[in-house]
Motif scaffolding. Structure first.
Motif, PDB file in Angstrom:
ATOM      1  N   MET A   1      -5.060 -19.687 -15.206  1.00  0.00           N
ATOM      2  CA  MET A   1      -4.336 -20.912 -15.467  1.00  0.00           C
ATOM      3  C   MET A   1      -4.890 -22.003 -14.573  1.00  0.00           C
ATOM      4  O   MET A   1      -5.089 -21.798 -13.377  1.00  0.00           O
ATOM      5  CB  MET A   1      -2.849 -20.673 -15.187  1.00  0.00           C
ATOM      6  N   ASN A   2      -5.169 -23.126 -15.137  1.00  0.00           N
ATOM      7  CA  ASN A   2      -5.744 -24.225 -14.365  1.00  0.00           C
ATOM      8  C   ASN A   2      -4.754 -24.750 -13.339  1.00  0.00           C
ATOM      9  O   ASN A   2      -3.560 -24.808 -13.588  1.00  0.00           O
ATOM     10  CB  ASN A   2      -6.145 -25.371 -15.302  1.00  0.00           C
ATOM     11  N   GLN A   3      -5.279 -25.149 -12.204  1.00  0.00           N
ATOM     12  CA  GLN A   3      -4.468 -25.753 -11.152  1.00  0.00           C
ATOM     13  C   GLN A   3      -4.105 -27.171 -11.593  1.00  0.00           C
ATOM     14  O   GLN A   3      -4.939 -27.900 -12.125  1.00  0.00           O
ATOM     15  CB  GLN A   3      -5.263 -25.763  -9.844  1.00  0.00           C
ATOM     16  N   LYS A   9       1.169 -33.834 -11.286  1.00  0.00           N
ATOM     17  CA  LYS A   9       2.525 -33.383 -10.969  1.00  0.00           C
ATOM     18  C   LYS A   9       3.462 -34.581 -10.806  1.00  0.00           C
ATOM     19  O   LYS A   9       4.592 -34.576 -11.290  1.00  0.00           O
ATOM     20  CB  LYS A   9       2.539 -32.556  -9.684  1.00  0.00           C
ATOM     21  N   ARG A  81       1.703 -24.338 -22.022  1.00  0.00           N
ATOM     22  CA  ARG A  81       2.625 -24.522 -20.891  1.00  0.00           C
ATOM     23  C   ARG A  81       3.790 -25.433 -21.283  1.00  0.00           C
ATOM     24  O   ARG A  81       4.932 -25.182 -20.943  1.00  0.00           O
ATOM     25  CB  ARG A  81       1.911 -25.176 -19.702  1.00  0.00           C
ATOM     26  N   SER A 137       4.573 -23.589 -13.108  1.00  0.00           N
ATOM     27  CA  SER A 137       4.487 -22.185 -12.721  1.00  0.00           C
ATOM     28  C   SER A 137       3.045 -21.690 -12.807  1.00  0.00           C
ATOM     29  O   SER A 137       2.305 -22.028 -13.725  1.00  0.00           O
ATOM     30  CB  SER A 137       5.370 -21.334 -13.632  1.00  0.00           C
ATOM     31  N   LYS A 138       2.677 -20.858 -11.858  1.00  0.00           N
ATOM     32  CA  LYS A 138       1.311 -20.333 -11.817  1.00  0.00           C
ATOM     33  C   LYS A 138       1.136 -19.107 -12.715  1.00  0.00           C
ATOM     34  O   LYS A 138       0.047 -18.605 -12.890  1.00  0.00           O
ATOM     35  CB  LYS A 138       0.945 -19.989 -10.377  1.00  0.00           C
ATOM     36  N   ARG A 139       2.215 -18.623 -13.275  1.00  0.00           N
ATOM     37  CA  ARG A 139       2.121 -17.448 -14.146  1.00  0.00           C
ATOM     38  C   ARG A 139       1.387 -17.811 -15.426  1.00  0.00           C
ATOM     39  O   ARG A 139       1.497 -18.925 -15.926  1.00  0.00           O
ATOM     40  CB  ARG A 139       3.508 -16.935 -14.504  1.00  0.00           C
TER      41      ARG A 139
END
Length: 184
Positions: A1-3, A9, A81, A137-139
């Motif tokens: 998953m891309n940062q 944000k 996402r 979320s980083k999932r």
């Protein structure tokens, strides 16, 4: 998953705040829109047509949905996402609206317009916060995409169909007139 970058944000957070404010403003409008339209059935698909608990879910659901669609086309975020975040938030807000209403009205044996309004606003804010957190979320979104897609279309179908074809259970019954769905 891309940062996700800090700037992205910040922009997303700003849009989630704007969305919460817009939905809180539109919810009362969607409560009366059907009446103001002279009982237009097309308007009734998207706005509350009676005083049932179910019809009151529409006053938040459709403004949330319409804002989310606009937000998607403005921000152009990662589709998977975004859908997961929005579908989960929409499902959560509807579930909590119904659960809270029946819990407090059952516990106290009464309904309160003020409590309903405050809770609708609080839930709207929570839904946008949850949406933001899920999106960040980083999932991996791959495993959640299909369930979110199914949830999105299932809730949309129910919101669109249950005004015209309501099940004859208390959730769909007008608490004032006893009518189900569109007024006769």
């Amino acid at each position: 998953m891309n940062q996700i970058r800090s700037r992205d944000k910040s922009i997303l957070r700003r849009y989630e705040v704007i969305g919460a404010v817009i939905v809180c403003i539109l919810a009362p409008v969607f409560h009366f829109l059907f009446e103001w339209s002279g009982g237009n059935p097309f308007v009734g698909i998207f706005a509350a047509v009676n005083e049932s608990v179910w019809e009151h879910t529409k006053i938040v659901y459709f403004p949330f949905l319409f804002f989310s669609v606009a937000e998607y086309f403005i921000l152009k975020p990662d589709f998977q996402r975004f859908l997961i975040a929005k579908a989960t938030s929409m499902g959560l807000i509807l579930l909590l609206m119904v659960t809270f209403f029946y819990t407090y009205s059952g516990m106290f044996g009464a309904e309160s317009l003020i409590v309903d309004i405050i809770f609708t606003f609080v839930l709207t804010i929570i839904a946008f916060m949850v949406s933001y957190k899920i999106y960040l979320s980083k999932r991996g979104s791959g495993q959640y995409f299909l369930p979110a897609l199914i949830l999105f279309f299932a809730v949309l179908a129910m919101e669109l169909l249950f005004t015209a074809f309501p099940p004859h259970i208390p959730l769909f019954q007008d608490s004032v007139t006893g009518v189900f769905g569109f007024p006769v």
